[in-house]
Enzyme design. Structure first.
Site, PDB file in Angstrom:
ATOM      1  N   ASN A  10       0.920  -1.114  -0.328  1.00  0.00           N
ATOM      2  CA  ASN A  10       0.040  -0.249   0.534  1.00  0.00           C
ATOM      3  C   ASN A  10       0.960   1.161  -0.181  1.00  0.00           C
ATOM      4  OD1 ASN A  10      -2.148   2.651   0.554  1.00  0.00           O
ATOM      5  ND2 ASN A  10      -2.599   1.477   2.629  1.00  0.00           N
ATOM      6  N   ARG A  91      -2.350  -2.282  -3.625  1.00  0.00           N
ATOM      7  CA  ARG A  91      -3.975  -1.104  -3.457  1.00  0.00           C
ATOM      8  C   ARG A  91      -3.439  -0.688  -4.372  1.00  0.00           C
ATOM      9  NH1 ARG A  91      -5.180   3.608   0.389  1.00  0.00           N
ATOM     10  NH2 ARG A  91      -6.309   4.103  -0.094  1.00  0.00           N
ATOM     11  N   HIS A 179     -11.133   5.762  -1.358  1.00  0.00           N
ATOM     12  CA  HIS A 179     -11.125   5.595  -0.028  1.00  0.00           C
ATOM     13  C   HIS A 179     -12.484   3.781  -0.174  1.00  0.00           C
ATOM     14  CE1 HIS A 179     -10.485   9.008   1.821  1.00  0.00           C
ATOM     15  NE2 HIS A 179      -9.260   8.832   1.666  1.00  0.00           N
ATOM     16  N   ARG A 235      -6.758  19.697   1.208  1.00  0.00           N
ATOM     17  CA  ARG A 235      -7.017  19.753   0.556  1.00  0.00           C
ATOM     18  C   ARG A 235      -8.625  20.583  -0.034  1.00  0.00           C
ATOM     19  NH1 ARG A 235      -7.564  13.360  -0.156  1.00  0.00           N
ATOM     20  NH2 ARG A 235      -5.120  12.625  -0.604  1.00  0.00           N
ATOM     21  N   GLU A 384      -8.622  -2.167   5.527  1.00  0.00           N
ATOM     22  CA  GLU A 384      -7.767  -2.102   4.338  1.00  0.00           C
ATOM     23  C   GLU A 384      -6.798  -3.687   3.687  1.00  0.00           C
ATOM     24  OE1 GLU A 384      -7.530   2.203   5.067  1.00  0.00           O
ATOM     25  OE2 GLU A 384      -8.082   2.315   3.180  1.00  0.00           O
TER      26      GLU A 384
END
Ligand code: ADP
Length: 398
Positions: A10, A91, A179, A235, A384
């Site tokens: 990942n 990922r 996500h 962001r 995850e």
């Protein structure tokens, strides 16, 4: 299926995280996890912990670039006492309009994912580099791309289609959503009683929120890139497009090269805005909470904006779902920032969202709504890596 060691890779713009699971017969056991952090610096961090949390490696090497970073990981994998991986799950933040399914990685697939790297410029370049290296260093092992966008494949056209001229739609400009592996892992953990009307807020450094009906995503806040949606660490989230035109015109006055001006704009909206831009202090919620306690008004405004935006989004998703059974908080802020959860929910009583202050005073998995709250509110950490392993095992069986 016999038990198989599955490696999860990942990568982010400045880190590579990895973990090794033993998977088979419905069992998933993590053997170890680790990370190389601080890529691009003289003082990186390289650590590996076993399943009991014991540190097997704890170093602070110089990590000037991704090649040194991945070599550290590959060397450790080759030299450690754990079983060699039988498969690798990568990922993959975004495969663009053509790569929509989780699948085995081939050189052609990597080229295809790379051709859409502008959609996730912080993640895709390092991810495709690692895919190529993994194919080279582990040539006999199947590698799989597990996509964050996969969970959002059920979005209706009204959500995916953006109101722009069709020539740009044809270039792949649409809502993808991100996500997704985190969202999937929340739905997975809620099984077999997945609520019909569910909202999940993934609040980490990057933050997004999704509306999920009967386990399927019907709307999500991020769109073409992870820059859209709710305000996050650095962001903007959604913003009047006129703001971008204004900034671009200002930049063009000093930067006549259009590509260079566009890059500067990208830095503004991805790295200098959000909580960091408003607070002029930090993108990290812990720093902001400390500053608020010390009376910092800009930090207060940044966090107010964050919570206000999320509350508005929850309201619109309740309308879209035509009701709500459960709200789940996840991600670093969702799991740990008690005050953000309280502030987000404080004005949502009319929607049936009522927190219990005592129950909310917790970090990690818990039910935090009041006994009589019509909507159940929970905190659930994402899993995850486990989700990636699950996909790899399924794909190996196909
Ligand atoms: P990423 O998107 O990089 O995976 P994380 O999910 O780890 O990010 O979330 C990082 C955010 O979580 C940061 O803003 C951090 O301040 C916040 N966070 C982590 N622990 C705490 C805590 N104990 N209290 C408040 N915020 C926290």
């Amino acid at each position: 299926m016999p038990s198989l060691p599955v490696l999860v890779l990942n990568s982010g713009s400045s880190s590579i995280k990895f973990s090794l699971y033993e998977a088979g017969n419905g069992e998933r056991t993590r053997l170890f996890e680790g990370a190389v952090d601080g890529i691009g610096t003289d003082l990186g961090k390289f650590w590996i912990k076993d399943a009991n949390g014991k540190k097997l490696v704890d170093q602070t090497p110089a990590v000037p670039g991704r090649s040194v970073a991945f070599k550290l990981v590959a060397d450790a994998l080759h030299s450690c006492d754990f079983p060699a991986p039988a498969a690798i799950g990568h990922r993959t933040v975004c495969g663009g309009p053509t790569v929509r399914e989780n699948q085995r990685i081939t050189p052609a697939l990597i080229d295809e994912i790379e051709s859409y790297q502008d959609l996730a410029p912080l993640h895709t370049p390092i991810a495709v580099y690692i895919m190529r290296e993994a194919l080279r260093l582990f040539p006999s092992i199947p590698n799989f791309a597990i996509l964050d966008t996969y969970f959002h494949r059920t979005l209706p056209e009204v959500a995916t289609h953006l109101p722009i001229p069709s020539e740009y739609v044809a270039m792949g400009v649409r809502r993808y959503g991100y996500h997704g592996i985190s969202y999937e892992s929340i739905v997975y953990q809620l099984q077999p009683d997945v609520p019909g009307k569910l909202i999940v807020a993934h609040l980490g450094n990057g933050a997004s929120i999704s509306a999920i009906r009967n386990g399927l995503c019907i709307d999500t806040s991020m769109a073409l890139t992870p820059t859209g949606g709710i305000i996050s660490g650095s962001r903007t989230g959604d913003i009047d497009p006129g703001v971008l035109i204004f900034i671009l015109k200002k930049l063009a006055e000093t930067t006549p090269d259009a590509a260079e001006a566009a890059e500067k704009l990208e830095t503004v909206v991805n790295k200098k805005s959000g909580l960091l831009g408003v607070s002029e202090l930090s993108n990290d919620m812990r720093d902001l909470r400390e500053a608020i306690a010390a009376g910092n008004a800009k930090a207060r405004l940044a966090v107010d904006k964050f919570c206000w935006t999320i509350a508005r989004w929850i309201g619109s998703y309740v309308a879209e779902l035509n009701g709500l059974d459960m709200l789940v908080f996840t991600g670093g802020i969702g799991e740990n920032d008690i005050a953000s959860r309280a502030e987000i929910c404080s004005g949502l009583g009319a929607l049936g969202i009522v927190l219990d202050a005592k129950r909310n005073n917790v970090r990690g998995a818990a039910v935090i709504s009041a006994e009589n709250s019509p909507v159940t509110v929970r905190v659930i950490p994402p899993l995850e890596d486990l989700m990636i392993v699950d996909h790899v095992v399924r794909l190996l069986g196909e």
